[in-house]
Design a protein around this motif. Structure first.
Motif, PDB file in Angstrom:
ATOM      1  N   TYR A   1      -6.023  -0.876  18.159  1.00  0.00           N
ATOM      2  CA  TYR A   1      -6.885   0.223  18.593  1.00  0.00           C
ATOM      3  C   TYR A   1      -7.485   0.843  17.348  1.00  0.00           C
ATOM      4  O   TYR A   1      -6.759   1.266  16.446  1.00  0.00           O
ATOM      5  CB  TYR A   1      -6.062   1.277  19.346  1.00  0.00           C
TER       6      TYR A   1
ATOM      7  N   CYS B   1     -14.416   1.539  30.967  1.00  0.00           N
ATOM      8  CA  CYS B   1     -13.297   2.269  30.390  1.00  0.00           C
ATOM      9  C   CYS B   1     -13.515   3.780  30.407  1.00  0.00           C
ATOM     10  O   CYS B   1     -12.563   4.550  30.527  1.00  0.00           O
ATOM     11  CB  CYS B   1     -13.031   1.785  28.973  1.00  0.00           C
TER      12      CYS B   1
ATOM     13  N   ARG C   1     -11.500  -1.485  20.500  1.00  0.00           N
ATOM     14  CA  ARG C   1     -10.285  -2.141  20.926  1.00  0.00           C
ATOM     15  C   ARG C   1     -10.364  -3.601  20.498  1.00  0.00           C
ATOM     16  O   ARG C   1     -11.408  -4.248  20.672  1.00  0.00           O
ATOM     17  CB  ARG C   1     -10.210  -2.056  22.459  1.00  0.00           C
TER      18      ARG C   1
ATOM     19  N   TRP D   1      -9.738   5.484  25.278  1.00  0.00           N
ATOM     20  CA  TRP D   1      -8.412   5.560  25.849  1.00  0.00           C
ATOM     21  C   TRP D   1      -7.928   7.003  25.825  1.00  0.00           C
ATOM     22  O   TRP D   1      -8.660   7.910  25.433  1.00  0.00           O
ATOM     23  CB  TRP D   1      -7.433   4.598  25.175  1.00  0.00           C
TER      24      TRP D   1
ATOM     25  N   ASP E   1      -3.546   3.610  27.786  1.00  0.00           N
ATOM     26  CA  ASP E   1      -4.838   2.969  28.043  1.00  0.00           C
ATOM     27  C   ASP E   1      -4.875   2.570  29.509  1.00  0.00           C
ATOM     28  O   ASP E   1      -4.334   1.545  29.899  1.00  0.00           O
ATOM     29  CB  ASP E   1      -4.992   1.743  27.146  1.00  0.00           C
TER      30      ASP E   1
END
Lengths: 310, 644
Positions: free
Chosen positions: B246, B415, B440, B461, B475
């Motif tokens: 990450y 996301c 990511r 996230w 996440d």
């Protein structure tokens, strides 16, 4: 260069009319002449040696002299001699046949050694000495000597030192069937040869000689090649005495002339190779066991072992 | 006797004056950077060559000069040292430059001198980025263009003489070239290093949203998101587990119902230690320019070595201005899910929009009904990951209540939707939480040992605060890690792209070196003995450079020796060899004792014989005259060989 070269070709073409089937010897004779050298023709009589000599002399506008060698020939018969002139009360020099541009010396091996050596001086020094006086021979001077290989009786074979003075030793050989037939049909053209118009003048011929000397380039590579040939003749199993330095010089000068004849102003190895069987065999002494072999073939095979520069 | 016009000047004299002036200027431009030994050597050689030029016509043979130059190259390689690489190269160049003056100069030698002077100028550009550089640049460019114009006259006729007025005319006319070129160069010089995109690209910039990093997360604005495969950064580091990949960028804490924003935060002193338990990882990141000022690092970054960088209390890093050119920086990160902070502003992290729908409140209540915070979070997490929601970049809900639509109607999104919904629900359940934006995953390049992170890997996230533990990373986006790869491994185009990228990477890493000023300052700092633990050059890199240098020098040396070996004479051999090879194909092999003409005469095919003879005649023409093959001859011979 091109232009003069054409003249050489013209002579060859022109004389070919009179010397049917003798192009090769003619060419070789011309090479010897333009290289300022002398030619030895070893052949049977009656194959056109005289015709060849006369042809060259006439077509180049040169004077021609002939010496018929016999055992009673005296040196003065060749060189000429001084005769007392009653009216002037002085000795007058009467030049012999050697004072010509082209001298045909027939059956040279029949002359006595004394006479031969008189000839030798003339060939080497281009001058004769008579009664303490030295006479210069013409600038254009070339001897074409012949010898008969068959008759051995009552002859004085030329010593090696004298053979070396001949630039090339050639043989004319029998003409081809057609050429011989032609001769039979038309008859010999020798008579006509005396009356032909020269194709070039004496000066032209001289100019060509100078041009060959000066303008034809011999590269380092070719010199190396010549050196290799010389060393080969000196170090091998067939020959006891290899090429002399004069022989080496001959290789180069004849190659230059040959190159010139081919229209080039530089020498290539082929120029040397082509002439090798005429320039080398008579100068080297073979071991006794190989005397009976064909010397030309031996020399040729030796040359085949030498790599060319390219 | 020829009448000499007093006013006429030989072109070559002017060319010489210009050339020597260029020599002096080139030397002056770099004199203050190089060691005095080299300066002295240069001045010595240079004055000797001036003396030679002035006094007599004696020149040092070319082979000695070449040998000497090779020696200098070898010596330079021998003492090569990454700290002073540029200076050493410039010093070597300068000596080669000086030696070049000693030679008897033909047109090409002048051109070589000019090229070398340009190299020296480039060296100056690497050493100094101040205004002096542009001054020298302008002078040298003007002189070079004048000189090369005059040189063309010289090459036409070495003995050319022109009267003074004509020369002035030529000089003024040729001044056009630098007058046009210099302003353009300046423009290029200012713009080019700062952008990696083509300059005019903004003319056709697409309106469509692309995946990529943004300062705020806005929901419901666009329905389709394009995947942007361009690279945002390359991270030189050891390979780690995929789950840990990450790349932390921005932290977003304020949600207004549609978009997330970052509220103003306190800057922290970088030197203040951050307590994060876990294994630490060092990375060297090469960041491409993009429109924002956030600096990325592997989650959780604790130290970033960049001048002017600010650390925020939420562990995000920001530069004072947008990133306009490639950046190289080093990051020290601790791989951990948890980031301890003992006192947080709970009102900030529990903020929800006032008009949030009742249905979402209800949902939060149902999901987070337990007492244990972790269990509650797990429950919310499961809600998104039980299969009823799916990940999508297409047909995203475009509405004024995007969150509600996502949760109850469409049940798919990217996301941003997942993270927003997740964080909002946690906040409604009384758990402080925030969004973290960044990247990511990434594709690991085994050759270059670096991660390649494309723009499309942009990701959001959630971090939730758990009392006594700190911020924990969650996440919620239900997507396999493979989505963040580059594609199938077997894809050949991808492989080629990766290889190209590796080359690019090394180019950036070792040649362009991103921020040159800083690199040099590091080099100086190290030479002065001030060693900062984080900025030590990697031993491996050093070794790599040495290997490259050795390899290159071997290459260059062999090139020169082959070239020296293949001088003109050997070119003859080469041409011959080719000729023989050609004829060999036809079954004609030359015996060593055969002469060329003899060899050619045995060829039976008349056509072939003719062509071969053409070669032989042309070749003998120079070979047996001991002439060197001229370039024209070689061309001609090659053409003939080709025709055979």
């Amino acid at each position: 260069m091109e232009n003069k070269n054409n003249k050489v070709q013209k002579i060859i073409d022109f004389l070919s009319n009179y010397l049917q089937g003798k192009e090769k010897p003619l060419r070789l004779a011309l090479i010897a002449f333009f290289s300022r050298g002398h030619l030895l023709i070893e052949d049977l009589p009656g194959l056109g040696k005289t015709t060849l000599a006369i042809g060259i002399a006439k077509s180049l506008g040169l004077t021609f002299g002939r010496i018929q060698c016999t055992s009673d020939l005296l040196p003065t018969d060749i060189t000429g001699l001084s005769i007392y002139n009653k009216t002037t009360g002085e000795f007058e020099f009467h030049p012999g046949p050697i004072f010509n541009n082209i001298v045909l010396c027939d059956e040279i091996n029949r002359a006595t050694p004394k006479t031969q050596s008189a000839l030798l001086e003339a060939m080497g020094e281009k001058q004769v000495t008579i009664e303490g006086k030295t006479y210069k021979l013409p600038r254009l001077f070339s001897i074409i000597a012949t010898q008969n290989p068959v008759e051995q009786f009552g002859t004085f074979p030329l010593p090696e030192s004298q053979l070396d003075r001949f630039m090339m030793k050639i043989s004319i050989g029998y003409p081809s069937n057609e050429a011989e037939r032609e001769i039979l049909k038309i008859g010999s053209k020798r008579e006509e040869l005396y009356y032909i118009e020269p194709i070039m003048t004496k000066e032209d011929a001289e100019e060509i000689q100078i041009s060959i000397e000066k303008d034809v380039y011999v590269s380092e590579k070719v010199l190396d090649y010549i050196m290799a040939i010389i060393n080969k003749t000196r170090r091998n199993g067939y020959i006891t005495a290899g090429l002399s330095t004069r022989g080496a010089l001959t290789l180069m000068t004849t190659a230059k002339t040959n190159a010139y004849f081919h229209g080039r102003n530089f020498v290539i190895p082929e120029d040397i190779k082509e002439l090798i069987e005429f320039t080398v065999p008579h100068r080297v002494i073979f071991k006794e066991e190989y005397e009976s072999l064909d010397k030309r073939e031996i020399i040729k095979s030796l040359i085949e072992e030498i790599p060319t520069p390219a | 006797m020829k009448v000499v016009d007093l006013k006429s000047i030989k072109i070559i004299h002017i060319v010489k004056v210009f050339t020597y002036a260029i020599g002096v200027i080139s030397f002056l431009s770099i004199a203050r950077y190089i060691s005095f030994v080299y300066s002295g050597l240069f001045l010595l050689i240079f004055s000797i060559s001036v003396y030679f030029e002035y006094k007599n016509r004696f020149f040092i043979p070319r082979w000695i000069i070449n040998l000497f130059s090779l020696g200098i190259v070898a010596y330079t390689i021998y003492r090569i040292n990454t700290d002073e690489l540029v200076i050493q190269l410039v010093e070597a160049l300068l000596i080669i430059f000086a030696v070049k003056f000693l030679e008897e100069k033909k047109t090409r030698d002048y051109m070589q001198i000019y090229t070398l002077s340009l190299f020296l100028l480039a060296g100056l550009g690497l050493l100094s980025l101040d205004i002096v550089f542009s001054v020298y640049l302008i002078i040298v460019v003007i002189m070079l263009s004048l000189s090369s114009v005059l040189l063309t006259f010289y090459s036409q006729d070495p003995e050319m003489e022109l009267d003074f007025r004509t020369i002035l005319k030529i000089i003024f006319k040729s001044l056009y070239i630098p007058c046009v070129a210099i302003p353009l160069t300046v423009v290029m010089f200012v713009i080019l290093p700062r952008t990696q995109y083509p300059i005019l690209n903004f003319l056709n910039r697409p309106d469509k949203a692309k995946t990529g990093f943004t300062e705020s997360v806005r929901l419901g604005a666009v329905s389709n998101i394009q995947e942007d495969a361009s690279i945002i950064m390359r991270v030189h580091m050891e390979r780690i587990r995929d789950e840990d990949l990450y790349w932390r960028g921005i932290v977003l804490d304020y949600f207004d119902g549609i978009s997330w924003k970052s509220s103003k935060k306190q800057y922290l002193n970088q030197n203040q230690p951050v307590i994060v338990p876990g294994a630490s990882v060092k990375q060297v990141i090469y960041l491409e320019p993009y429109e924002n000022r956030y600096i990325f690092g592997l989650d959780k970054p604790v130290f970033i070595s960049l001048k002017g960088i600010k650390r925020l209390e939420d562990l995000s890093y920001v530069m004072p201005s947008p990133i306009e050119r490639r950046l190289r920086y080093e990051v020290l990160s601790v791989m951990s899910h948890v980031f301890y902070e003992h006192d947080i502003d709970k009102t900030l992290y529990l903020q929800v929009p006032e008009n949030i729908s009742e249905r979402i409140r209800q949902l939060a209540k149902i999901l987070a009904s337990g007492n244990d915070i972790l269990n509650n979070i797990q429950a919310v997490y499961n809600f998104f990951n039980d299969g009823s929601f799916r990940y999508s970049l297409k047909n995203l809900p475009v509405s004024r209540t995007p969150l509600e639509d996502f949760l109850f109607k469409n049940k798919y999104g990217n996301c941003e939707y997942f993270a927003s919904a997740f964080a909002v629900i946690l906040r409604l359940a009384g758990i402080p939480s925030r969004l973290v934006g960044g990247y990511r995953g990434g594709y690991y390049n085994d050759v270059g040992k670096y991660y390649l992170v494309p723009q499309k890997n942009a990701h959001v996230w959630v971090e939730a605060y758990i009392n006594g533990k700190g911020w924990m990373r969650f996440d919620p986006t239900p997507v396999a890690y493979e989505t963040f790869g580059l594609g199938k491994k077997k894809d050949i185009i991808l492989q080629i792209r990766l290889i190209m990228d590796t080359i690019n990477f090394y180019w950036y890493a070792f040649v362009i070196n991103y921020n040159l000023d800083r690199q040099l300052s590091i080099a100086f700092a190290i030479t002065q003995g001030i060693k900062r633990p984080h900025l030590k050059l990697d031993i491996k890199n050093l070794a790599f450079i040495k290997y490259v240098a050795i390899f290159l020098s071997v290459l260059i040396l062999s090139f020169f020796s082959i070239k020296a070996f293949m001088r003109r004479q050997d070119k003859e051999r080469y041409m011959l060899w080719q000729f023989y090879r050609r004829l060999n194909k036809y079954g004609y092999k030359k015996r060593a004792s055969q002469g060329l003409e003899e060899f050619v005469s045995i060829i039976k095919d008349e056509n072939l014989k003719e062509k071969a003879r053409e070669f032989v005649v042309a070749f003998e023409e120079s070979f047996y005259r001991d002439k060197k093959l001229s370039r024209m001859d070689i061309k001609r011979l090659k053409r003939i060989i080709k025709a055979i």
